[in-house]
Structures are given as C-alpha cells and as structure tokens.
Design a protein around this motif. Sequence first.
Motif, PDB file in Angstrom:
ATOM      1  N   GLY A  28       0.813  -1.212   0.000  1.00  0.00           N
ATOM      2  CA  GLY A  28       0.000   0.000   0.000  1.00  0.00           C
ATOM      3  C   GLY A  28       0.845   1.261   0.000  1.00  0.00           C
ATOM      4  N   MET A  29       1.932   1.240   0.767  1.00  0.00           N
ATOM      5  CA  MET A  29       2.833   2.404   0.799  1.00  0.00           C
ATOM      6  C   MET A  29       3.489   2.614  -0.567  1.00  0.00           C
ATOM      7  SD  MET A  29       4.538   1.837   4.558  1.00  0.00           S
ATOM      8  CE  MET A  29       5.627   3.249   4.449  1.00  0.00           C
ATOM      9  N   TYR A  43       2.218   1.742  -3.527  1.00  0.00           N
ATOM     10  CA  TYR A  43       1.204   2.261  -4.445  1.00  0.00           C
ATOM     11  C   TYR A  43       0.916   3.742  -4.168  1.00  0.00           C
ATOM     12  CZ  TYR A  43       0.168  -2.480  -6.103  1.00  0.00           C
ATOM     13  OH  TYR A  43       0.242  -3.717  -6.670  1.00  0.00           O
ATOM     14  N   THR A  44       0.956   4.127  -2.890  1.00  0.00           N
ATOM     15  CA  THR A  44       0.755   5.538  -2.552  1.00  0.00           C
ATOM     16  C   THR A  44       1.856   6.389  -3.155  1.00  0.00           C
ATOM     17  OG1 THR A  44      -0.293   4.908  -0.452  1.00  0.00           O
ATOM     18  CG2 THR A  44       0.482   7.181  -0.654  1.00  0.00           C
ATOM     19  N   LYS A  45       3.090   5.930  -3.021  1.00  0.00           N
ATOM     20  CA  LYS A  45       4.227   6.671  -3.567  1.00  0.00           C
ATOM     21  C   LYS A  45       4.117   6.807  -5.086  1.00  0.00           C
ATOM     22  CE  LYS A  45       8.348   5.925  -1.831  1.00  0.00           C
ATOM     23  NZ  LYS A  45       9.688   5.353  -1.537  1.00  0.00           N
ATOM     24  N   TYR A  49      -3.611   5.531  -6.108  1.00  0.00           N
ATOM     25  CA  TYR A  49      -4.307   5.726  -4.836  1.00  0.00           C
ATOM     26  C   TYR A  49      -5.450   4.750  -4.607  1.00  0.00           C
ATOM     27  CZ  TYR A  49      -1.571  10.007  -4.841  1.00  0.00           C
ATOM     28  OH  TYR A  49      -0.539  10.909  -4.891  1.00  0.00           O
ATOM     29  N   ALA A  80      -4.040   1.543  -3.576  1.00  0.00           N
ATOM     30  CA  ALA A  80      -3.515   1.658  -2.215  1.00  0.00           C
ATOM     31  C   ALA A  80      -4.634   1.541  -1.191  1.00  0.00           C
ATOM     32  CB  ALA A  80      -2.772   2.983  -2.045  1.00  0.00           C
ATOM     33  N   ASN A 119      -1.268   5.056   7.432  1.00  0.00           N
ATOM     34  CA  ASN A 119      -0.882   5.064   6.021  1.00  0.00           C
ATOM     35  C   ASN A 119      -2.089   5.295   5.103  1.00  0.00           C
ATOM     36  OD1 ASN A 119       1.883   4.756   6.424  1.00  0.00           O
ATOM     37  ND2 ASN A 119       1.700   2.536   6.614  1.00  0.00           N
ATOM     38  N   GLU A 175      -2.687   8.956   4.907  1.00  0.00           N
ATOM     39  CA  GLU A 175      -1.807   9.626   3.939  1.00  0.00           C
ATOM     40  C   GLU A 175      -2.408   9.575   2.533  1.00  0.00           C
ATOM     41  OE1 GLU A 175       0.809  11.322   4.622  1.00  0.00           O
ATOM     42  OE2 GLU A 175       1.700  10.580   6.475  1.00  0.00           O
ATOM     43  N   VAL A 176      -3.079   8.473   2.206  1.00  0.00           N
ATOM     44  CA  VAL A 176      -3.744   8.382   0.898  1.00  0.00           C
ATOM     45  C   VAL A 176      -4.887   9.380   0.827  1.00  0.00           C
ATOM     46  CG1 VAL A 176      -4.928   6.880  -0.738  1.00  0.00           C
ATOM     47  CG2 VAL A 176      -3.159   5.931   0.732  1.00  0.00           C
ATOM     48  N   TRP A 177      -5.703   9.446   1.891  1.00  0.00           N
ATOM     49  CA  TRP A 177      -6.824  10.384   1.889  1.00  0.00           C
ATOM     50  C   TRP A 177      -6.333  11.827   1.710  1.00  0.00           C
ATOM     51  CZ3 TRP A 177     -10.167   7.328   0.533  1.00  0.00           C
ATOM     52  CH2 TRP A 177     -10.639   6.231   1.255  1.00  0.00           C
ATOM     53  N   ALA A 187      -3.613  12.731   0.103  1.00  0.00           N
ATOM     54  CA  ALA A 187      -3.127  12.862  -1.275  1.00  0.00           C
ATOM     55  C   ALA A 187      -4.258  13.089  -2.269  1.00  0.00           C
ATOM     56  CB  ALA A 187      -2.328  11.620  -1.666  1.00  0.00           C
TER      57      ALA A 187
END
Length: 337
Positions: free
Chosen positions: A173-174, A176-178, A182, A185, A211, A214-216, A218
């Motif tokens: 997931g981290m 995919y976020t990078k 999203y 992720a 984590n 952090e996606v939300w 982004a």
Amino acid sequence: MTQTDPRALVNLAREAEQRGDATRSLQLYDGALTLLGDERDLPLLADALRWKGTLHREQGETEIAYRCYKQSLMHAETCGSVSCRAHVHNCLAIIAQRRGNLAESERLYAQAFDLASKAGDIRLLGMIEQNRGVLLNMRGNFVAAEARYSNSLGSFERANDEEAISWVLNNIGMLYTKLGHYQRAVEIFERGLGIARTRSDALVESILTLNLAEVWVAIGKLDQAEEACRRSFEGASGRGDHLTVAGALKCRARIERERGAYDASIATLRIAIFEAEGLEDRLLQAEMLREFGQTSRAVGNPDEARLAWREAAESFEDVGARHEAAEINALLASLPN
C-alpha cells in the motif's frame, strides 16, 4: 502454566503485545527473562530478548532494541540455534536500515537469508524477502520492490499466515501511494485493516490506519484523513508508540497545511520533531523536514524552506532514498534566489 513458567510468561507477553498493551507485555517479558537468567533454556532466552527488542523497536526505542538484539544474538550463538541467529540478523538489519546504514542492512539481510535457508524457515525467508523489498523501495527501484513484495505475499498466502500477510499489504500500500496509484492503495490498506481487526492486532491496525490517512490527504479527502489520523494517534499514544505518534503528527501537520492553517501546521511539526528525537529514524526525520519546507514556502518564507529542504535532501540521499532526494532538489530549484 503458572507465573513461574517462563514460556507461559513469554506467551502472555506476546498476547499483550498484540492487543496493544505494551506496558504489560514488557513486564511479562522481564519476568520471563528473570526466570531464564540461569540460562537453562537458551533458545527461549534468545527468542524472548528478540521479541522484547522488537516491541521496543516498534515503539521507536531503537537503541534499546539494538541492545536486546545483540544480547539475543550472543545467546543464539552460544546454543547454536541457526533459526535464532537468522531471526536476530533480520532484526539487526531493520535497525541498520532505520539508522540509514543501507550497506550494513544489506549485509545483515544476506546473512539472515543464508541462515534461514539452512534452518528451513520458510516464514522468515518471506519476511526477509519483504524487507529487501523495502530497501529497493527506498532506493527508488519500484518494479523490483513490487516483485519482492509479491513473492513474499504469495508465500504467506499459501501458508495462510494472516499476520505476515498484513505486514506485506502495508508495504504494498505504501508503494502504491508513492506511485500515485491511490485507489489500489486504498484497497490494499483496507484489506490489511480487515485482517488486523480480525486478529485484534492493535499495532498493525494503527500503522495501516495512518498510512491510509496519507492516501486520503493525497486525494484531497481531508475529513477522512483527519479521522484516520486521529484514530492512529490515539491508539499509538495509548501504547506508548513514539514512532507512530510522530508519524501521525506529521500527517496532521500536512492536513493543517492543506487547509491553510499554516501556524497550526508549523506548531504541530515542531511537536512531531520533538517526539521523533531519539527514534533514530532517518527517513522519518527527512520527511518531517520536507513537510516543514512545504509549510515555510506556503507562508512566504523561502529562506526557511531552503534550509529545511537542503537538510531533507541530504538526509534522503544518506539513506539512499533517491526518488525523494530528486523531488526535494526540484523543489529547491523552484525557490527564488
């Protein structure tokens, strides 16, 4: 099983750790270690020291964890347990990675892999594969990192190892976020959260929740991000988990910046930086400096942004995080002279 049975105490310690009661877990580990002081069961003594060290590591107490691991390794070598030695080398590699010594981390992972192969420890081999993926991710080799994660995940799924699956899902997931994937992720983090909640694994749930926050952020879903960040922060605070607390404060500061609450963001970041002191997590420190630079630029202070980003770039480069270092250097180039 009674209170005078060290193995029973170790089992109780691990149960307490899983439900998030770190204080009770450490008390039980210490009780077991006292009973094992006569070295009558060296493999259990080595395991107990390693598990205690990992609890300290997950709370951000890096040096205490390192000392526990070194003691564990000494007893593992004395009793000749190849499996114990393999596990400790893997843990020492994680410490080296956190401290930014990637060459040492790679060396220790290679030793751990060789020892785990000799011991026939399939689960540990999967863990090492995952951890090597983290190193590749840090260095910006995303395709190779995803391949390592996929190999590790497949191994754990075949073994129906739900705990280990949740760890790998967090790392995927981290990644995919990078990469900006999203939706993927979110799906991965939610799958991991389902496992963690079913297992009543408070630590993994808190990390996955942060984590996901952090996606939300982004994708601009700040209310959802704030709620997830709050839950992670409260859970970590209750466990005395300084590492996740610092990460949650960093996330909260970013949410505040996105909402234009710049003074609050800077104040939160200062608290986060204070919380992170002594954690020896070079990557987290660099991420905080990056965020400090973002907020400084937003309030019209390019000199403060430049100072923060220069230090962040240096830290990212030191830990081999080439992708992040390149992003920071691009930000530095965008500042007025």
